[in-house]
Design a protein around this motif. Structure first.
Motif, short mmCIF file in Angstrom:
data_model
loop_
_atom_site.label_atom_id
_atom_site.label_comp_id
_atom_site.label_asym_id
_atom_site.label_seq_id
_atom_site.Cartn_x
_atom_site.Cartn_y
_atom_site.Cartn_z
N ARG A 314 0.82 -1.21 0.00
CA ARG A 314 0.00 0.00 0.00
C ARG A 314 0.85 1.26 0.00
NH1 ARG A 314 -3.80 -2.23 4.73
NH2 ARG A 314 -1.77 -2.95 5.35
N LEU A 388 -0.01 -2.86 -7.93
CA LEU A 388 0.12 -2.04 -6.72
C LEU A 388 1.52 -1.43 -6.58
CD1 LEU A 388 -1.84 -4.05 -4.02
CD2 LEU A 388 -2.55 -2.05 -5.28
N ASN A 392 0.28 1.50 -10.21
CA ASN A 392 -0.61 2.36 -9.44
C ASN A 392 -0.02 3.77 -9.27
OD1 ASN A 392 -2.76 2.99 -7.85
ND2 ASN A 392 -2.11 1.79 -6.09
N ASN A 393 -0.86 4.73 -8.89
CA ASN A 393 -0.32 6.06 -8.60
C ASN A 393 0.53 6.00 -7.34
OD1 ASN A 393 -1.62 7.09 -10.77
ND2 ASN A 393 -3.34 7.93 -9.61
N PRO A 394 1.58 6.83 -7.27
CA PRO A 394 2.46 6.77 -6.09
C PRO A 394 1.69 6.97 -4.79
CG PRO A 394 3.45 8.09 -7.80
CD PRO A 394 2.07 7.76 -8.27
N ASN A 395 2.01 6.15 -3.80
CA ASN A 395 1.32 6.23 -2.52
C ASN A 395 2.23 6.68 -1.40
OD1 ASN A 395 -1.37 5.56 -2.87
ND2 ASN A 395 -0.91 3.40 -3.08
N TYR A 479 -12.62 0.89 -8.27
CA TYR A 479 -12.27 0.54 -6.89
C TYR A 479 -12.89 1.51 -5.89
CZ TYR A 479 -9.51 -0.85 -2.88
OH TYR A 479 -9.12 -1.30 -1.65
N MET A 481 -13.79 1.92 -1.39
CA MET A 481 -13.51 1.33 -0.09
C MET A 481 -14.68 0.47 0.36
SD MET A 481 -11.18 3.43 2.28
CE MET A 481 -12.07 4.84 2.80
N LYS A 483 -15.68 -3.11 3.14
CA LYS A 483 -15.21 -4.12 4.09
C LYS A 483 -16.09 -5.35 3.95
CE LYS A 483 -17.81 -2.13 7.95
NZ LYS A 483 -18.92 -1.73 7.14
N ALA B 26 -8.49 4.84 7.10
CA ALA B 26 -8.81 5.12 5.69
C ALA B 26 -7.65 4.70 4.80
CB ALA B 26 -9.10 6.60 5.51
N PHE B 27 -6.42 4.94 5.26
CA PHE B 27 -5.26 4.56 4.45
C PHE B 27 -5.16 3.04 4.32
CE2 PHE B 27 -0.89 3.29 3.82
CZ PHE B 27 -0.59 4.02 2.69
N ASP B 28 -5.44 2.35 5.43
CA ASP B 28 -5.36 0.89 5.40
C ASP B 28 -6.30 0.29 4.36
OD1 ASP B 28 -3.58 0.95 7.45
OD2 ASP B 28 -5.08 0.61 9.02
N HIS B 29 -7.46 0.93 4.20
CA HIS B 29 -8.46 0.36 3.30
C HIS B 29 -8.30 0.81 1.86
CE1 HIS B 29 -11.16 -1.91 5.88
NE2 HIS B 29 -10.85 -1.06 6.83
N SER B 30 -7.61 1.92 1.63
CA SER B 30 -7.57 2.43 0.25
C SER B 30 -6.22 2.15 -0.36
CB SER B 30 -7.83 3.94 0.25
OG SER B 30 -6.95 4.54 1.16
N ILE B 31 -6.23 1.55 -1.52
CA ILE B 31 -4.95 1.30 -2.18
C ILE B 31 -4.65 2.40 -3.20
CG2 ILE B 31 -4.89 -1.20 -1.86
CD1 ILE B 31 -5.96 -1.22 -4.84
N LYS B 32 -5.58 3.32 -3.36
CA LYS B 32 -5.33 4.39 -4.33
C LYS B 32 -5.28 5.72 -3.60
CE LYS B 32 -6.75 4.15 -8.54
NZ LYS B 32 -5.67 3.45 -9.23
N TRP B 33 -4.32 6.54 -3.97
CA TRP B 33 -4.10 7.79 -3.27
C TRP B 33 -5.29 8.74 -3.38
CZ3 TRP B 33 -0.90 9.13 0.36
CH2 TRP B 33 -0.80 10.48 0.70
N GLU B 34 -5.89 8.79 -4.58
CA GLU B 34 -7.03 9.71 -4.79
C GLU B 34 -8.18 9.34 -3.87
OE1 GLU B 34 -4.64 8.99 -8.31
OE2 GLU B 34 -5.99 7.64 -7.28
N LEU B 35 -8.37 8.04 -3.75
CA LEU B 35 -9.46 7.54 -2.91
C LEU B 35 -9.21 7.92 -1.45
CD1 LEU B 35 -11.89 5.68 -3.60
CD2 LEU B 35 -10.56 3.82 -2.64
N GLU B 39 -11.33 10.44 0.91
CA GLU B 39 -11.84 9.94 2.18
C GLU B 39 -11.40 10.84 3.33
OE1 GLU B 39 -14.53 7.47 3.53
OE2 GLU B 39 -13.80 7.41 1.45
N TRP B 73 -14.70 -0.49 11.11
CA TRP B 73 -13.85 -0.39 9.92
C TRP B 73 -12.41 -0.83 10.16
CZ3 TRP B 73 -14.68 0.50 4.81
CH2 TRP B 73 -15.97 0.85 4.45
N HIS B 75 -9.04 -2.35 10.17
CA HIS B 75 -8.47 -3.25 9.16
C HIS B 75 -7.79 -4.43 9.84
CE1 HIS B 75 -6.19 -4.59 5.66
NE2 HIS B 75 -7.07 -3.92 4.95
#
Lengths: 552, 106
Positions: A314, A388, A392-395, A479, A481, A483, B26-35, B39, B73, B75
């Motif tokens: 991630r 990932l 993917n975009n840089p995280n 994609y 969020m 659970k 929120a970071f744990d759940h989102s693998i995309k930065w924009e998302l 959030e 929520w 994770h």
């Protein structure tokens, strides 16, 4: 010269180095058996060790204890060689035990880390359980065959009682289950990722974990006469490959995904053995070692280049432009693992899956579909890792990305393994046919070649490609969020560790406590040491009383 | 536990803690930065909407609701910075202690 780079057929050679022990009929020798089987395993053992050592020179360059690391890695190579080239079970067992010990030492290399020590201990203990069964098998062999060398076994096995062979096959299977991390005894492989990446690459992907499969292939003459065990092996392999694939799809730790993938590929080898295609199992071992080692090395290169050295995917993304070389190597390794036509993995993996269907048995059909599902999952998680980390975009933050760079010294061994991962599959027939000369040959290769329709041959590829592309599409465009209990269940590896601890480990410990109290320190003492002591102590007193009574 | 009054330092520490925890979840759940970014804005809005709550009872209810939501929520495999406890580099190559490991003259 090319003999050292890939397997080329040579006459089998038995080198006798002397006698170890002679006891009655049992004549144990120090011997090296250089046949197609051992030599084809020596190629990945030698080449991957060489590459990993080169790689580790750079990867571990800044570690204060690097000398210990290089030394242990070399010791591992020595014992792995002993395991592979030995001509009897006892020497093989020595190698088997020592690679286990070296694995423990390497996993706990960062011994100030409590987690690393715990993981290493857990691996050691689970492996010891398998080894206990191996020793029991050795004892049974010595008692019934009066020999431990493979040649005698091979000659005598057809004349032995089937129940006895079943018994020995079960024990070997449990030993291999522990070593090759099959379902039930697999928990240690995931925690083994605590070790440095070169260790994961060499021991827990390419060589040591494959030794379970190797021992089973070595014992083919036993397994061939125990068809029920072959079926058990099929189901064990089928379930393991499915479960590990499902767990890998939702795992975020890069190295753990690869460990699960190793587990899945090892069970593919189990599946091939289950339909008596030993040569295909060995060939997959031969090829898998290269691309899986490369996969780990690419991941290590990526982690090494990022400042925090995190393993969590991630925090990655967009590294394609920053690490083009690591990207290329990882792509090649992943595609090879996904069995993309033209690359090494295709020639070994695809043929195994076809052979499952080509066995034309009910279990074979079921296993074919399980293996196809697993291959699809393999494609999905491999592409997920790629997405990932690279697409993917840089995280991560900008500063971290400013410092990302390739490492030239690590690139060289990776290049060698990339060549293997791409081109080694072309020499398949040379390897498999010569291995088959020393093992039963089921003809399933040719059978599937001419009788199976294209649909069954291409199904794993079509499903893998389409669903992995769909996964990437979903990650990129849809994609959101969410659970789900299923995600939690698989992400926590089906709560297997907890179940194992609460249902098996703790009750066993409690039972051990009771046994200690009532048997070791109870019954055995009363009938043994304490009882004897008391008897001898009071005997003279009784005698004295008797004498006194006589004279009174 | 005594109630924490609104607009006190104790309360802002508690709310800040929850806010940071919400961001991490929120970071744990989102693998995309924009998302993740979207959030975080949503989370900030939710916290801002209640920043002027002065009723202690209502405040407690809101805090409880936030804690429950965070628990819901949570994770199963949260991101842990490698050097932090539970991280992959935690306790790696710790320096040896200056004093003798086994005290006493042996």
């Amino acid at each position: 010269m090319f003999n050292y780079l890939y397997f080329m057929y040579e006459e089998a050679t038995l080198i006798n180095l002397g006698t170890w022990l002679t006891m009655g009929n049992l004549d144990m020798k120090y011997g090296l058996l250089l046949d197609s089987l051992s030599l084809s395993v020596m190629v990945p053992v030698g080449m991957v060790t060489l590459c990993v050592l080169f790689y580790a020179m750079e990867y571990m360059a800044h570690d204060p204890n690097r000398n210990r690391f290089y030394m242990m890695l070399s010791v591992f190579a020595m014992f792995m060689t002993m395991l592979v080239v030995s001509e009897n079970y006892l020497m093989m067992f020595m190698g088997w035990e020592f690679v286990g010990v070296v694995s423990y030492l390497l996993m706990s290399f960062w011994n100030t880390r409590v987690t690393a020590m715990k993981s290493a201990l857990s691996a050691m203990l689970l492996n010891r359980m398998g080894d206990t069964f191996f020793v029991m098998c050795l004892g049974t062999l010595m008692m019934n065959f009066n020999a431990l060398d493979f040649e005698t076994m091979e000659l005598m096995a057809p004349h032995m009682n089937t129940n006895l062979l079943n018994f020995m096959a079960v024990m070997l299977l449990v030993a291999a289950t522990a070593k090759s991390a099959q379902l039930g005894l697999h928990a240690w492989l995931l925690s083994a990722m605590e070790g440095p990446t070169p260790v994961s690459s060499l021991l827990h992907a390419a060589t040591m974990v494959c030794s379970g499969v190797f021992v089973l292939v070595r014992s083919w003459y036993m397994l061939e006469y125990t068809p029920s065990m072959l079926m058990v092996m099929l189901w064990l392999g089928g379930l393991t490959t499915m479960v590990s694939g499902l767990m890998a799809v939702v795992t975020n730790d890069m190295k753990r995904v690869m460990a699960l993938s190793t587990m899945s590929q090892l069970s593919m080898m189990m599946l091939a053995m289950g339909v008596s295609s030993y040569e295909l199992a060995m060939y997959h071992l031969y090829c898998h070692a290269f691309f899986k080692a490369l996969l780990f090395m690419s991941a290590g290169s990526m982690m090494h280049s990022v400042m925090s050295e995190t393993q969590d995917m991630r925090k990655y993304g967009g590294l394609m432009d920053y690490l083009p070389y690591s990207y290329t190597t990882m792509l090649m390794a992943s595609l090879s693992l996904m069995a993309m036509p033209g690359l090494t993995g295709y020639y070994s993996k695809d043929m195994m899956m076809e052979s499952l269907y080509g066995s034309y048995t009910m279990t074979g059909y079921m296993m074919y579909y399980m293996a196809t599902t697993s291959a699809t999952l393999t494609a999905m998680y491999s592409l997920r890792v790629m997405y990932l980390t690279f697409y993917n975009n840089p995280n991560n933050n900008k500063y971290t990305y400013g410092l990302v760079h390739e490492n030239v010294n690590m690139a060289m061994p990776m290049f060698m393994l990339t060549m293997y991962s791409m081109f080694m599959g072309y020499a398949r027939d040379n390897v498999t046919f010569h291995m088959a000369m020393g093992m039963p040959y089921t003809n399933s290769l040719m059978e599937t070649e001419y009788t199976l329709t294209s649909l069954y041959k291409l199904l794993p590829l079509m499903l893998g490609l389409s669903l992995s592309m769909l996964l990437v599409y979903m990650y990129e465009y849809t994609y959101k969020m969410m659970k789900s209990p299923m995600y939690n269940y698989l992400n926590q590896r089906m709560y297997f560790d907890q179940l194992l601890n609460n249902l098996v480990m703790r009750p066993t410990l409690v039972l051990g406590g009771y046994l200690n109290h009532y048997v070791d320190n109870g019954l055995l003492k009363v009938l043994g040491s304490t009882g004897m002591y008391k008897l001898l102590n009071y005997m003279p007193v009784l005698l004295m009383f008797n004498l006194m009574m006589m004279f009174m | 536990m005594s109630k924490v009054l609104p607009f006190t330092e104790a309360n802002s520490k508690r709310v800040t803690g929850l806010f940071r925890q919400a961001l991490r979840t929120a970071f744990d759940h989102s693998i995309k930065w924009e998302l993740y970014r979207a959030e975080t804005i949503k989370i900030r809005k939710q916290f801002d909407a209640n920043k002027s709550v002065s009723d202690p009872q209502l405040l407690e209810e809101l805090i409880k609701k936030t804690e429950d939501k965070l628990q819901e929520w949570k994770h199963p495999d949260p991101y842990i910075t490698p050097q932090r406890p539970g991280g992959t580099k935690y306790q790696r190559n710790l320096p040896k202690p200056d004093e003798p490991i086994i005290p006493g003259d042996w």
